[in-house]
Design a protein around this motif. Structure first.
Motif, PDB file in Angstrom:
ATOM      1  N   ILE A  17      76.335  35.966 -26.525  1.00 36.16           N
ATOM      2  CA  ILE A  17      76.948  37.200 -26.064  1.00 36.16           C
ATOM      3  C   ILE A  17      76.529  38.297 -27.032  1.00 36.16           C
ATOM      4  CG2 ILE A  17      79.116  36.846 -27.309  1.00 36.16           C
ATOM      5  CD1 ILE A  17      80.510  38.193 -24.868  1.00 36.16           C
ATOM      6  N   GLY A  18      76.253  39.446 -26.524  1.00 40.76           N
ATOM      7  CA  GLY A  18      75.811  40.563 -27.354  1.00 40.76           C
ATOM      8  C   GLY A  18      74.311  40.545 -27.561  1.00 40.76           C
ATOM      9  N   GLU A  19      73.854  41.363 -28.512  1.00 43.38           N
ATOM     10  CA  GLU A  19      72.428  41.455 -28.808  1.00 43.38           C
ATOM     11  C   GLU A  19      72.246  41.917 -30.245  1.00 43.38           C
ATOM     12  OE1 GLU A  19      71.233  45.771 -27.162  1.00 43.38           O
ATOM     13  OE2 GLU A  19      71.810  44.330 -25.607  1.00 43.38           O
ATOM     14  N   GLY A  20      71.044  41.752 -30.771  1.00 46.10           N
ATOM     15  CA  GLY A  20      70.746  42.164 -32.138  1.00 46.10           C
ATOM     16  C   GLY A  20      70.176  41.025 -32.953  1.00 46.10           C
ATOM     17  N   ALA A  21      69.781  41.345 -34.191  1.00 45.29           N
ATOM     18  CA  ALA A  21      69.121  40.375 -35.050  1.00 45.29           C
ATOM     19  C   ALA A  21      70.101  39.445 -35.768  1.00 45.29           C
ATOM     20  CB  ALA A  21      68.264  41.106 -36.083  1.00 45.29           C
ATOM     21  N   GLU A  22      71.327  39.872 -36.017  1.00 44.65           N
ATOM     22  CA  GLU A  22      72.290  39.043 -36.728  1.00 44.65           C
ATOM     23  C   GLU A  22      73.022  38.135 -35.757  1.00 44.65           C
ATOM     24  OE1 GLU A  22      74.840  41.395 -39.138  1.00 44.65           O
ATOM     25  OE2 GLU A  22      73.181  42.417 -40.129  1.00 44.65           O
ATOM     26  N   ILE A  23      73.222  36.867 -36.180  1.00 49.85           N
ATOM     27  CA  ILE A  23      73.889  35.891 -35.318  1.00 49.85           C
ATOM     28  C   ILE A  23      74.907  35.084 -36.117  1.00 49.85           C
ATOM     29  CG2 ILE A  23      71.901  35.658 -33.789  1.00 49.85           C
ATOM     30  CD1 ILE A  23      71.405  32.912 -35.123  1.00 49.85           C
ATOM     31  N   ILE A  24      75.817  34.483 -35.417  1.00 48.09           N
ATOM     32  CA  ILE A  24      76.726  33.479 -35.961  1.00 48.09           C
ATOM     33  C   ILE A  24      76.475  32.219 -35.138  1.00 48.09           C
ATOM     34  CG2 ILE A  24      79.110  32.749 -36.230  1.00 48.09           C
ATOM     35  CD1 ILE A  24      79.892  35.658 -36.545  1.00 48.09           C
ATOM     36  N   GLY A  25      76.264  31.104 -35.809  1.00 42.65           N
ATOM     37  CA  GLY A  25      76.021  29.842 -35.119  1.00 42.65           C
ATOM     38  C   GLY A  25      77.159  28.874 -35.343  1.00 42.65           C
ATOM     39  N   CYS A  26      77.548  28.151 -34.298  1.00 42.67           N
ATOM     40  CA  CYS A  26      78.582  27.119 -34.374  1.00 42.67           C
ATOM     41  C   CYS A  26      77.989  25.829 -33.836  1.00 42.67           C
ATOM     42  CB  CYS A  26      79.803  27.495 -33.551  1.00 42.67           C
ATOM     43  SG  CYS A  26      80.572  29.025 -34.054  1.00 42.67           S
ATOM     44  N   LEU A  27      78.104  24.751 -34.583  1.00 41.38           N
ATOM     45  CA  LEU A  27      77.535  23.471 -34.200  1.00 41.38           C
ATOM     46  C   LEU A  27      78.646  22.477 -33.914  1.00 41.38           C
ATOM     47  CD1 LEU A  27      75.073  21.555 -33.980  1.00 41.38           C
ATOM     48  CD2 LEU A  27      75.296  21.173 -36.436  1.00 41.38           C
ATOM     49  N   GLY A  28      78.553  21.771 -32.793  1.00 41.14           N
ATOM     50  CA  GLY A  28      79.543  20.763 -32.442  1.00 41.14           C
ATOM     51  C   GLY A  28      78.982  19.842 -31.377  1.00 41.14           C
ATOM     52  N   HIS A  29      79.781  18.888 -30.938  1.00 36.70           N
ATOM     53  CA  HIS A  29      79.353  18.000 -29.861  1.00 36.70           C
ATOM     54  C   HIS A  29      80.561  17.500 -29.077  1.00 36.70           C
ATOM     55  CE1 HIS A  29      80.580  14.741 -32.569  1.00 36.70           C
ATOM     56  NE2 HIS A  29      80.599  13.982 -31.497  1.00 36.70           N
ATOM     57  N   LEU A  30      80.270  16.955 -27.909  1.00 34.73           N
ATOM     58  CA  LEU A  30      81.295  16.353 -27.058  1.00 34.73           C
ATOM     59  C   LEU A  30      80.900  14.920 -26.763  1.00 34.73           C
ATOM     60  CD1 LEU A  30      81.730  19.218 -24.451  1.00 34.73           C
ATOM     61  CD2 LEU A  30      83.197  18.722 -26.398  1.00 34.73           C
ATOM     62  N   ASP A  31      81.834  14.007 -26.825  1.00 37.02           N
ATOM     63  CA  ASP A  31      81.565  12.615 -26.473  1.00 37.02           C
ATOM     64  C   ASP A  31      81.798  12.417 -24.982  1.00 37.02           C
ATOM     65  OD1 ASP A  31      80.967  11.703 -29.028  1.00 37.02           O
ATOM     66  OD2 ASP A  31      83.072  11.403 -29.522  1.00 37.02           O
ATOM     67  N   VAL A  32      80.880  11.729 -24.339  1.00 38.01           N
ATOM     68  CA  VAL A  32      81.019  11.448 -22.910  1.00 38.01           C
ATOM     69  C   VAL A  32      80.802   9.965 -22.613  1.00 38.01           C
ATOM     70  CG1 VAL A  32      80.437  13.777 -22.142  1.00 38.01           C
ATOM     71  CG2 VAL A  32      78.613  12.128 -22.545  1.00 38.01           C
ATOM     72  N   VAL A  33      81.046   9.119 -23.590  1.00 37.45           N
ATOM     73  CA  VAL A  33      80.863   7.678 -23.446  1.00 37.45           C
ATOM     74  C   VAL A  33      82.166   7.068 -22.938  1.00 37.45           C
ATOM     75  CG1 VAL A  33      80.303   5.565 -24.700  1.00 37.45           C
ATOM     76  CG2 VAL A  33      79.223   7.717 -25.351  1.00 37.45           C
ATOM     77  N   PRO A  34      82.121   6.143 -21.970  1.00 38.88           N
ATOM     78  CA  PRO A  34      83.347   5.499 -21.489  1.00 38.88           C
ATOM     79  C   PRO A  34      84.096   4.798 -22.628  1.00 38.88           C
ATOM     80  CG  PRO A  34      81.512   4.971 -20.043  1.00 38.88           C
ATOM     81  CD  PRO A  34      80.932   5.671 -21.251  1.00 38.88           C
ATOM     82  N   ALA A  35      85.406   4.720 -22.511  1.00 40.48           N
ATOM     83  CA  ALA A  35      86.236   4.125 -23.560  1.00 40.48           C
ATOM     84  C   ALA A  35      85.989   2.624 -23.731  1.00 40.48           C
ATOM     85  CB  ALA A  35      87.716   4.371 -23.265  1.00 40.48           C
ATOM     86  N   GLY A  36      85.714   1.917 -22.662  1.00 42.08           N
ATOM     87  CA  GLY A  36      85.466   0.480 -22.759  1.00 42.08           C
ATOM     88  C   GLY A  36      86.741  -0.329 -22.945  1.00 42.08           C
ATOM     89  N   ASP A  37      86.588  -1.584 -23.306  1.00 43.03           N
ATOM     90  CA  ASP A  37      87.703  -2.526 -23.453  1.00 43.03           C
ATOM     91  C   ASP A  37      88.006  -2.793 -24.920  1.00 43.03           C
ATOM     92  OD1 ASP A  37      87.843  -2.878 -20.673  1.00 43.03           O
ATOM     93  OD2 ASP A  37      86.271  -4.413 -20.737  1.00 43.03           O
ATOM     94  N   GLY A  38      89.123  -3.498 -25.179  1.00 43.35           N
ATOM     95  CA  GLY A  38      89.444  -3.977 -26.512  1.00 43.35           C
ATOM     96  C   GLY A  38      90.346  -3.076 -27.331  1.00 43.35           C
ATOM     97  N   TRP A  39      90.999  -2.113 -26.702  1.00 39.41           N
ATOM     98  CA  TRP A  39      91.898  -1.220 -27.435  1.00 39.41           C
ATOM     99  C   TRP A  39      93.253  -1.879 -27.643  1.00 39.41           C
ATOM    100  CZ3 TRP A  39      90.567   3.637 -29.213  1.00 39.41           C
ATOM    101  CH2 TRP A  39      89.324   4.101 -28.808  1.00 39.41           C
ATOM    102  N   HIS A  40      93.872  -1.661 -28.805  1.00 36.54           N
ATOM    103  CA  HIS A  40      95.230  -2.132 -29.057  1.00 36.54           C
ATOM    104  C   HIS A  40      96.256  -1.184 -28.425  1.00 36.54           C
ATOM    105  CE1 HIS A  40      93.912  -5.287 -31.767  1.00 36.54           C
ATOM    106  NE2 HIS A  40      93.126  -4.405 -32.351  1.00 36.54           N
ATOM    107  N   TYR A  41      95.871   0.084 -28.246  1.00 33.45           N
ATOM    108  CA  TYR A  41      96.692   1.115 -27.594  1.00 33.45           C
ATOM    109  C   TYR A  41      95.814   1.781 -26.539  1.00 33.45           C
ATOM    110  CZ  TYR A  41      99.340   0.548 -31.922  1.00 33.45           C
ATOM    111  OH  TYR A  41     100.032   0.029 -32.976  1.00 33.45           O
ATOM    112  N   GLN A  42      96.429   2.387 -25.542  1.00 29.99           N
ATOM    113  CA  GLN A  42      95.657   3.100 -24.535  1.00 29.99           C
ATOM    114  C   GLN A  42      94.813   4.179 -25.215  1.00 29.99           C
ATOM    115  OE1 GLN A  42      95.365   2.475 -21.196  1.00 29.99           O
ATOM    116  NE2 GLN A  42      96.441   0.609 -21.764  1.00 29.99           N
ATOM    117  N   PRO A  43      93.502   4.241 -24.976  1.00 24.19           N
ATOM    118  CA  PRO A  43      92.626   5.117 -25.749  1.00 24.19           C
ATOM    119  C   PRO A  43      92.909   6.609 -25.602  1.00 24.19           C
ATOM    120  CG  PRO A  43      91.430   4.109 -23.933  1.00 24.19           C
ATOM    121  CD  PRO A  43      92.767   3.444 -24.003  1.00 24.19           C
TER     122      PRO A  43
END
Length: 68
Positions: A17-43
């Motif tokens: 959003i916006g324009e110009g030479a200066e920037i702010i960068g934010c790095l992150g990720h999202l997990d999209v892997v199924p929970a699978g089996d073997g949990w002691h509590y509901q995941p």
């Protein structure tokens, strides 16, 4: 909201959003892997047992963000 977004074949993406030479960068990720089996509590339930919170992703890197 005025954002320009880019999806690079599902490998990474960003929003600008916006324009110009200066920037702010934010790095992150999202997990999209199924929970699978073997949990002691509901995941995805967020179970509190003896003062501790058990749930998938509550302390993973998903919540750690980097800004430069």
């Amino acid at each position: 909201m005025g954002f320009h977004t880019k999806n690079a074949d599902g490998l990474y993406g960003y929003a600008e959003i916006g324009e110009g030479a200066e920037i702010i960068g934010c790095l992150g990720h999202l997990d999209v892997v199924p929970a699978g089996d073997g949990w002691h509590y509901q995941p995805y339930a967020g179970t509190i047992d003896e003062g501790r919170l058990y749930s998938r992703g509550i302390s993973g890197a998903v919540w750690q963000r980097r800004v430069w």
